[in-house]
Scaffold this motif. Sequence first.
Motif: not given
Length: 298
Positions: A179-188, A37-50
Amino acid sequence: MFEKHPGWNVSLPLGPNSLTWKHFGDIRSMLILGRAGTLQNMHPVLDAALQQHSNFFTDPMDRFDRSVAPIQAMIYQPDAEARATTVRDFHKPIKGVAPQGNRYHALDPEVFWWTHVTFYESIIATQEFFGTPFTEDEKAQLIAEGLTWWRLYGMSDRPAFGDYESYRAYWTHMWQEVLESNTTTDFAANIHTAKVLAPPFIPSPLWPLIRYPVMAIGVWISNATMPPEARKILGWNWSRADQLAFDLFRRAVRATWTLTPERLRYIPDTWAGMQQYRQHSEQYSDGDSDPEPASAAK
């Protein structure tokens, strides 16, 4: 150009002769669910969508269950194309404007392809850490099977590939360019400190007592199994002591696996699909014509 790959004809269905069938439902893959899940959510579009469309931040297990179970059904239940259409169409309403100002859609083939790649990369990782690592030929076959799997969605082949060399080049490109560190990966990374809802299989009164250790162990395993490139981007630390402890843990998992009855080696829905095939193979597309059967389950 996609049809010929060593050990696999991508026009064949992903039946019992495929590595995907034999390994996607491995119960050990649940150990790295958070990693995937974290690997997926490193994509900026998935971060925004979540952030804009999902209950992930309050009930992450519900999000994982709603995502993973229908995808497993694509492999282990009849009517694979119809089930793939259902999975694809879940994503139709997921669109919007990212914080950076660019518009996005979850069915952008490049975005959807990344999430798809992480699923069969997780098959490789599960065996690498907790089973018998795949040979290079088996990895090549699995990547080719990934193209068979992708085409069930009816999506554009524009981002797709079925050869191991392209897979490795793509993997490098994603780390370097996307890929990036973002809000979703910080939460994970800190999910063990969040007051998330209990998984459906754990009684709600018990959850507050065990939430922190259970989730903290999950985060630790995600860190242990994360590619070094991801750790660097995410800023996750990993010590020599962590590695020694994880080596003991993975040996224990492997030893336990050898003593586990076959039906308990698979996710329950996956095992049910395997049994259904054994009893009613006529309901499935015939994948038994594969002239080069995949190796036995590890």
